[in-house]
Design a protein around this motif. Sequence first.
Motif, short mmCIF file in Angstrom:
data_model
loop_
_atom_site.label_atom_id
_atom_site.label_comp_id
_atom_site.label_asym_id
_atom_site.label_seq_id
_atom_site.Cartn_x
_atom_site.Cartn_y
_atom_site.Cartn_z
N ALA A 259 0.64 -1.22 0.03
CA ALA A 259 -0.07 -0.05 0.02
C ALA A 259 0.94 1.33 0.12
O ALA A 259 0.48 2.23 -0.68
N SER A 260 1.89 1.36 0.86
CA SER A 260 2.82 2.32 0.84
C SER A 260 3.49 2.70 -0.30
O SER A 260 3.68 3.80 -1.06
N CYS B 97 2.65 1.69 -3.54
CA CYS B 97 1.56 2.32 -4.50
C CYS B 97 1.45 3.64 -4.34
O CYS B 97 1.18 4.49 -5.18
N SER B 98 1.03 4.07 -2.78
CA SER B 98 0.91 5.45 -2.61
C SER B 98 1.74 6.25 -3.12
O SER B 98 1.53 7.44 -3.52
N ASP C 155 1.94 6.68 -6.91
CA ASP C 155 0.63 7.41 -7.41
C ASP C 155 1.08 9.00 -7.05
O ASP C 155 0.86 9.61 -8.09
N LEU C 156 1.52 9.10 -5.97
CA LEU C 156 2.00 10.68 -5.48
C LEU C 156 2.94 11.01 -6.50
O LEU C 156 2.89 12.50 -7.10
#
Length: 219
Positions: free
Chosen positions: A51-52, A54-55, A58-59
């Motif tokens: 999750a981190s 991908c975050s 994305d950012l």
Amino acid sequence: MSAATPGSPFGYASKRIGNNGDLGWVEYLLLGVSAATSGPLSVPEGVVPSASLCSFRDLLNEYTVAVRRMTCQALELMAEGLGMDDRDAFTRLVLHKESDSMLRVNHYPPRPELKLLQQQQQHGGGGRVTGFGEHTDPQIISVLRSNATSGLEIALRDGAWVSVPPDQTSFFVNVGDALQLVGEGGRSRYREFTWREYKASAYRTKLAANRLCHFETTS
């Protein structure tokens, strides 16, 4: 995470800048940026995305797309200001599929105590400790975000250095070597050369060297 190497400049590195002995008080992360895509970056084979991760990806994509859009607008205004008939000439270079765009994140650690600097100088450590050192940028333009950190300096035509106040609400735009086009009277100052030729020449020199002098015309 692999360290930056002469064959592959991307990745993490610290203190050593370039391949010719330049040193700085800095650590940095250099990431390659695809020119035209706004989709997610690919995940290396064998890596399970978290999750981190991908975050962050994305950012990073969101930031890159926004800065690229602003950069293209600035380049169109520059082309218009230079009186060029083709307003999109610079923009097409940035958006080209083989564009050499990149994202660099620099971190400058606190300076050592003056006493330590003096000890280094006494033992042949050279002059003052600088962040990235004197240099010109090779690209068409560089778009900088200073956050709230001071330290950026620019050299005036008379050789004097002046400090640029930090501004976390603005971007700084530096004109690079690739945008130096003509000399006095509109005469072409440089012979035609490719980006590959320029980079090959730049990799053989120190940061402070005049990389364009090898391509100047004699007439």
